[in-house]
Enzyme design. Structure first.
Site, mmCIF file in Angstrom:
data_model
loop_
_atom_site.group_PDB
_atom_site.id
_atom_site.type_symbol
_atom_site.label_atom_id
_atom_site.label_comp_id
_atom_site.label_asym_id
_atom_site.label_seq_id
_atom_site.Cartn_x
_atom_site.Cartn_y
_atom_site.Cartn_z
ATOM 1 N N ARG A 35 -36.420 -4.355 -0.383
ATOM 2 C CA ARG A 35 -36.598 -3.809 -1.733
ATOM 3 C C ARG A 35 -36.303 -2.321 -1.774
ATOM 4 O O ARG A 35 -35.887 -1.785 -2.797
ATOM 5 C CB ARG A 35 -38.014 -4.138 -2.236
ATOM 6 C CG ARG A 35 -39.116 -3.598 -1.367
ATOM 7 C CD ARG A 35 -40.443 -4.314 -1.594
ATOM 8 N NE ARG A 35 -40.540 -5.558 -0.836
ATOM 9 C CZ ARG A 35 -41.591 -6.364 -0.851
ATOM 10 N NH1 ARG A 35 -42.653 -6.072 -1.594
ATOM 11 N NH2 ARG A 35 -41.597 -7.479 -0.141
ATOM 12 N N LYS A 74 -41.759 -6.445 13.775
ATOM 13 C CA LYS A 74 -41.951 -7.898 13.675
ATOM 14 C C LYS A 74 -42.357 -8.456 15.042
ATOM 15 O O LYS A 74 -42.011 -7.880 16.064
ATOM 16 C CB LYS A 74 -40.640 -8.567 13.253
ATOM 17 C CG LYS A 74 -40.286 -8.402 11.789
ATOM 18 C CD LYS A 74 -39.038 -9.193 11.442
ATOM 19 C CE LYS A 74 -38.658 -9.010 9.990
ATOM 20 N NZ LYS A 74 -39.656 -9.536 9.042
ATOM 21 N N LYS A 108 -28.311 -7.857 -0.467
ATOM 22 C CA LYS A 108 -28.984 -7.156 0.629
ATOM 23 C C LYS A 108 -28.154 -7.289 1.908
ATOM 24 O O LYS A 108 -27.899 -8.394 2.375
ATOM 25 C CB LYS A 108 -30.381 -7.758 0.833
ATOM 26 C CG LYS A 108 -31.146 -7.185 2.031
ATOM 27 C CD LYS A 108 -32.551 -7.812 2.146
ATOM 28 C CE LYS A 108 -33.288 -7.345 3.398
ATOM 29 N NZ LYS A 108 -34.597 -8.004 3.586
ATOM 30 N N ASP A 110 -30.337 -11.118 7.995
ATOM 31 C CA ASP A 110 -30.901 -10.393 6.857
ATOM 32 C C ASP A 110 -29.819 -9.727 6.006
ATOM 33 O O ASP A 110 -30.132 -9.030 5.050
ATOM 34 C CB ASP A 110 -31.929 -9.362 7.354
ATOM 35 C CG ASP A 110 -33.087 -9.181 6.392
ATOM 36 O OD1 ASP A 110 -33.221 -10.008 5.467
ATOM 37 O OD2 ASP A 110 -33.842 -8.208 6.563
ATOM 38 N N GLU A 126 -38.483 -3.627 3.697
ATOM 39 C CA GLU A 126 -37.396 -2.665 3.568
ATOM 40 C C GLU A 126 -36.306 -3.121 2.603
ATOM 41 O O GLU A 126 -35.579 -2.297 2.066
ATOM 42 C CB GLU A 126 -36.782 -2.387 4.945
ATOM 43 C CG GLU A 126 -35.711 -3.382 5.401
ATOM 44 C CD GLU A 126 -36.205 -4.819 5.543
ATOM 45 O OE1 GLU A 126 -37.417 -5.007 5.741
ATOM 46 O OE2 GLU A 126 -35.378 -5.750 5.447
ATOM 47 N N ASP A 160 -41.666 -3.013 7.028
ATOM 48 C CA ASP A 160 -40.922 -4.274 7.085
ATOM 49 C C ASP A 160 -40.551 -4.783 5.684
ATOM 50 O O ASP A 160 -39.769 -5.711 5.550
ATOM 51 C CB ASP A 160 -41.754 -5.319 7.844
ATOM 52 C CG ASP A 160 -40.920 -6.491 8.316
ATOM 53 O OD1 ASP A 160 -39.677 -6.402 8.228
ATOM 54 O OD2 ASP A 160 -41.516 -7.488 8.779
ATOM 55 N N ASP A 185 -33.022 -6.696 10.976
ATOM 56 C CA ASP A 185 -34.341 -6.285 10.497
ATOM 57 C C ASP A 185 -35.383 -6.496 11.595
ATOM 58 O O ASP A 185 -35.935 -7.585 11.748
ATOM 59 C CB ASP A 185 -34.714 -7.093 9.242
ATOM 60 C CG ASP A 185 -36.083 -6.704 8.702
ATOM 61 O OD1 ASP A 185 -36.640 -5.676 9.152
ATOM 62 O OD2 ASP A 185 -36.589 -7.438 7.822
#
Ligand code: BES
Ligand code: MN
Ligand code: ZN
Length: 495
Positions: A352, A278, A266, A289, A350, A348, A271
């Protein structure tokens, strides 16, 4: 840092500092005994006097030895003899390097390769010395005015017995390769989000490709990604002004016919959560991230440096996740490359969404196995804290191989179940599946989501949300899981 193996006799040893280990109950390591002999028994006298007990990670400096080519001795406690575990050994190594870091010493000779570590042999110990030392001397400087690290230490010699020289040399080769891979991973991970963008990550990959003839790098741009039908991946990037990149590194160390190990990381360079924004506190840490992607870079670099005779493909879907007028909205439905439609109930979740398309893309390499690495869920931190990474997968052998590689590398994993019952939580009224599964078992439902895209090959997912970086005063990337992946690949290569 320059690392080397030496086989010097102690009476010939000329060094700024020699590092020797002692155990509790006045027991000396072989090297400590030799150094004691040529230095008028100074070590035994200090032990007798009670200045050091030999407890694990205890340190004692002897800063002057009259009439000796050895300028200083650094004594390190190893704990009770016969009870030196891998973890305790690493602790002793860490306190050693911490003690050294604050001195003006330039070259050291480390004899800790002669410690009796339970079930571990010379090459493992050599690797650990290099990995622990290199990890501790890493200093982030890139965006500070003072660009040069303050460290004076330049040369670390590891002193081996002549009979052990070959094993030590193997350990050194692998240790240095892995340490440099970890260093690269930490470096790109620690960079701020405004420097380390998807474009920057792609440049880093290209540089690796330029440095190693066995690595080819291919960067797919947004139009290529769209042509592949990756509607899920691109939906995340739409809210960002930075263009998404799909970065592919192909390491050909094996024969043309041999199936590759595919590692997907990833690469979310920041993020913010998107429209499901968030909270502000601690949001800076979401620059990390992309640690899965950074670990792909570090692992591929290490594998190439070790010249492993296997094929490895690294895939990094890279994007930002930002709030924007064009960003994903809760309730939006997108279509993945696999054809499955996804209802985005929380923007959030995201990771996946970008990984599922990369995992579908992985099929094209006819993989032996696929391993994905992702800072995927805060729930993993709740479940396991910052000690092991989580592992879930559809193949017991693969999971077990990774777990045992993690044990060897002291980069541990803990398996969570990926049972069908959990798939229920991903049901959607408006798409083939939802991108979140509610409050319960967040790490498992995230893996369940990914499992819908990995049915055609052996696959394991590592959730590194708790292990990829440290929070608090000592905030910084750890380079995990590069050590365990490197070990897995070494095992695979039979090296
Ligand atoms: N990158 C985060 C996961 C994360 C959070 C890692 C905190 C490390 C520390 C991921 O994209 C995310 O936001 N996940 C959500 C999923 C939820 C909306 C189902 C989370 O964990 O809160
Ligand atoms: Mn998120
Ligand atoms: Zn994320």
């Amino acid at each position: 840092m320059d690392y080397s193996i030496e086989t010097l006799a102690f009476d010939k040893l000329e060094t700024d500092c020699v590092i020797v280990g002692i155990y509790e109950n006045k027991q000396l390591s072989p090297s400590a005994e030799s150094v004691d002999k040529i230095s008028q028994g100074v070590i035994t006298q200090l032990i007798e006097r009670g200045d050091i007990k030999g407890k694990n990670a205890e340190i004692l400096w002897i800063n002057y030895i009259p009439n000796s080519p050895i300028k200083r001795i650094l004594i390190v406690g190893l704990g009770e003899k016969g009870k030196l575990t891998a973890k305790l050994y690493r602790k002793a190594l860490s306190s050693t390097i911490t003690a050294l870091k604050s001195t003006s010493i330039k070259t050291v000779n480390c004899t800790l390769i002669d410690s009796d570590v339970n079930d571990k042999e010379t090459s493992w110990k050599t690797r650990q010395i290099v990995e622990r030392f290199n990890d501790a001397i890493y200093q982030y400087q890139e965006t500070k005015s003072e660009k040069e690290p303050k460290l004076t230490l330049k040369k670390i010699q590891i002193n081996a017995l002549a009979v052990e020289k070959e094993r030590a040399a193997i350990g050194l080769k692998y240790g240095v390769a892995i340490a440099r891979g970890i260093e690269l991973t930490k470096f790109v991970a620690d960079l701020p989000g405004n420097v380390c963008t998807p474009t920057f990550l792609a440049e880093q990959a290209k540089e690796i490709g330029n440095n190693f003839s066995k690595i080819d790098v291919d960067v797919l741009e947004e139009n290529d990604i769209e042509a592949l039908g990756m509607g899920s991946f691109l939906s995340v990037s739409r809210g960002s002004r930075q263009p998404a990149k799909l970065i592919v590194l192909n390491y050909q160390g094996g024969t043309k016919e041999s199936k590759p190990v595919v590692i997907v990381g990833k690469g979310l360079t920041f993020d913010a959560g998107g429209i499901s924004l968030k909270p502000g506190a601690g949001m800076d840490e979401m620059k990390y991230d992309m640690c899965g992607g950074a670990s792909v870079l570090g692992t591929l670099k290490a594998a190439a440096e070790m010249n492993l005779n296997i094929n490895i493909v690294g895939i990094i879907p890279s994007s930002e996740n930002m709030p924007d007028g064009d960003a994903n909205k809760p309730g939006d439905v997108v279509t993945s490359m696999a054809g499955l439609t996804i209802e985005i109930l929380n923007t959030d979740a995201e990771g996946r969404l970008i990984l599922c398309d990369a995992l579908t893309y992985a099929e094209k390499f006819n993989p032996e196995v696929v391993i994905d690495l992702a800072t995927l869920t805060g729930a993993c931190l709740v479940a396991l804290g910052r000690v092991p990474s989580g592992i879930l997968g559809n193949d017991d052998d693969l999971c077990n191989d990774l777990i045992s590689a993690g044990e060897t590398a002291c980069d541990s994993l803990w398996r969570l179940p990926l049972w069908d019952e959990y798939q229920e939580q991903l049901k959607s009224n408006f798409a083939d599946l939802a991108n979140i599964g509610g409050r319960d078992a967040g790490t498992i439902t995230a893996a369940c989501f990914l499992s819908r895209f990995t049915e055609d090959y052996r696959w394991a997912h590592l959730d590194i949300a708790g292990t990829a970086w440290r929070t608090g005063a000592n905030k910084g990337a750890t380079g995990r899981p590069v050590p365990l992946l490197s070990q897995y690949l070494i095992d695979k290569a039979g090296a």
